[in-house]
Motif scaffolding. Sequence first.
Motif, PDB file in Angstrom:
ATOM      1  N   PHE A  73       0.578  12.344  -6.402  1.00  0.00           N
ATOM      2  CA  PHE A  73       2.200  12.649  -6.736  1.00  0.00           C
ATOM      3  C   PHE A  73       2.330  13.457  -8.012  1.00  0.00           C
ATOM      4  CE2 PHE A  73       3.092  10.771  -2.679  1.00  0.00           C
ATOM      5  CZ  PHE A  73       2.279   9.675  -2.816  1.00  0.00           C
ATOM      6  N   LYS A  74       3.466  14.003  -8.156  1.00  0.00           N
ATOM      7  CA  LYS A  74       3.550  14.687  -9.418  1.00  0.00           C
ATOM      8  C   LYS A  74       4.688  14.001  -9.999  1.00  0.00           C
ATOM      9  CE  LYS A  74       2.879  19.203  -7.223  1.00  0.00           C
ATOM     10  NZ  LYS A  74       3.545  20.494  -6.859  1.00  0.00           N
ATOM     11  N   VAL A 106       9.342  10.815  -5.456  1.00  0.00           N
ATOM     12  CA  VAL A 106       9.379   9.540  -5.007  1.00  0.00           C
ATOM     13  C   VAL A 106       8.068   9.067  -4.172  1.00  0.00           C
ATOM     14  CG1 VAL A 106      11.107   8.056  -3.387  1.00  0.00           C
ATOM     15  CG2 VAL A 106      12.075   9.728  -5.046  1.00  0.00           C
ATOM     16  N   VAL A 107       7.638   8.160  -4.653  1.00  0.00           N
ATOM     17  CA  VAL A 107       6.444   7.309  -3.697  1.00  0.00           C
ATOM     18  C   VAL A 107       6.768   6.378  -3.063  1.00  0.00           C
ATOM     19  CG1 VAL A 107       4.138   6.482  -4.049  1.00  0.00           C
ATOM     20  CG2 VAL A 107       4.817   8.167  -5.678  1.00  0.00           C
ATOM     21  N   TRP A 108       6.671   6.373  -1.707  1.00  0.00           N
ATOM     22  CA  TRP A 108       7.053   5.474  -0.883  1.00  0.00           C
ATOM     23  C   TRP A 108       5.697   4.254  -0.525  1.00  0.00           C
ATOM     24  CZ3 TRP A 108      11.764   4.147   0.361  1.00  0.00           C
ATOM     25  CH2 TRP A 108      12.736   5.300   0.215  1.00  0.00           C
ATOM     26  N   ASN A 116       5.622   9.482   2.978  1.00  0.00           N
ATOM     27  CA  ASN A 116       5.249  10.289   1.898  1.00  0.00           C
ATOM     28  C   ASN A 116       4.261  11.775   2.682  1.00  0.00           C
ATOM     29  OD1 ASN A 116       5.605   8.837  -0.392  1.00  0.00           O
ATOM     30  ND2 ASN A 116       4.169   7.416   0.164  1.00  0.00           N
ATOM     31  N   ARG A 117       4.460  11.991   4.042  1.00  0.00           N
ATOM     32  CA  ARG A 117       4.102  12.793   4.848  1.00  0.00           C
ATOM     33  C   ARG A 117       2.541  13.119   4.539  1.00  0.00           C
ATOM     34  NH1 ARG A 117       8.803  14.412   2.755  1.00  0.00           N
ATOM     35  NH2 ARG A 117      10.438  14.766   4.079  1.00  0.00           N
ATOM     36  N   GLU A 171       0.868  -1.172  -0.044  1.00  0.00           N
ATOM     37  CA  GLU A 171      -0.048   0.025   0.149  1.00  0.00           C
ATOM     38  C   GLU A 171       0.727   1.350  -0.067  1.00  0.00           C
ATOM     39  OE1 GLU A 171      -2.091  -0.933   3.343  1.00  0.00           O
ATOM     40  OE2 GLU A 171      -0.940   0.622   4.703  1.00  0.00           O
ATOM     41  N   ILE A 172       0.336   2.300  -0.534  1.00  0.00           N
ATOM     42  CA  ILE A 172       0.998   3.791  -0.469  1.00  0.00           C
ATOM     43  C   ILE A 172       0.996   3.919   1.028  1.00  0.00           C
ATOM     44  CG2 ILE A 172       0.949   6.039  -1.226  1.00  0.00           C
ATOM     45  CD1 ILE A 172      -0.255   5.384  -3.724  1.00  0.00           C
ATOM     46  N   ASP A 173       2.140   4.520   1.462  1.00  0.00           N
ATOM     47  CA  ASP A 173       2.373   5.237   2.909  1.00  0.00           C
ATOM     48  C   ASP A 173       1.475   6.545   3.212  1.00  0.00           C
ATOM     49  OD1 ASP A 173       2.869   5.789   5.444  1.00  0.00           O
ATOM     50  OD2 ASP A 173       5.019   5.502   5.260  1.00  0.00           O
ATOM     51  N   SER A 174       0.347   6.511   3.439  1.00  0.00           N
ATOM     52  CA  SER A 174      -0.551   7.594   3.418  1.00  0.00           C
ATOM     53  C   SER A 174      -0.483   7.938   4.829  1.00  0.00           C
ATOM     54  CB  SER A 174      -1.893   7.378   2.589  1.00  0.00           C
ATOM     55  OG  SER A 174      -2.439   6.396   3.522  1.00  0.00           O
TER      56      SER A 174
END
Length: 167
Positions: free
Chosen positions: A38-39, A43-45, A32-33, A23-26
């Motif tokens: 994202f643009k 970098v997407v964690w 990803n704060r 999963e995206i760290d949201s």
Amino acid sequence: MSQITSSITVQFDSSQQGFLSAEIDSRPDGLNRGRSQFKPGDVVWLLVYASPMVTYGVPILSEGSILRGTDQIIPQSDIINLQNTAESKLSKPASSALIVQWYGNNLGAMTLGDDKMSISTERAGVAVAKVKYSAKAQSWGIQSPPSSGGEKNFSIGVLIIGNVKDD
């Protein structure tokens, strides 16, 4: 005319079961704060969770490059609904002790299984409990390119292949 689709998931069971998810760290205080959009060039964690009997390789990307992050300990809170049973499952493999809060009926002590997801109570019954625990995730970063095929709006596919260890 609009197109409409439907899908179905068929689950098969074997003696060797494992768990692997990403999963995206949201998390607001996560890698990803708190961002979930994202643009190009960001970098997407991701957070990858695996049960103890599962190994997996480096995630495969359709584009961009992969960065290996660190292990993350993520607090979890699951609502467990027991309907005339003493067994259920957590949503992620636990890496800590369980903290259980019963809502109404109390079915006794809750025990964590070897797979770190299966739970059982002292007795069967109808009950609801909030279960708090921690889960360990490996973080992986996706370094996206500034554009793809000349486009500034694009997607990147991620594939993670896991294997269940033999006993």
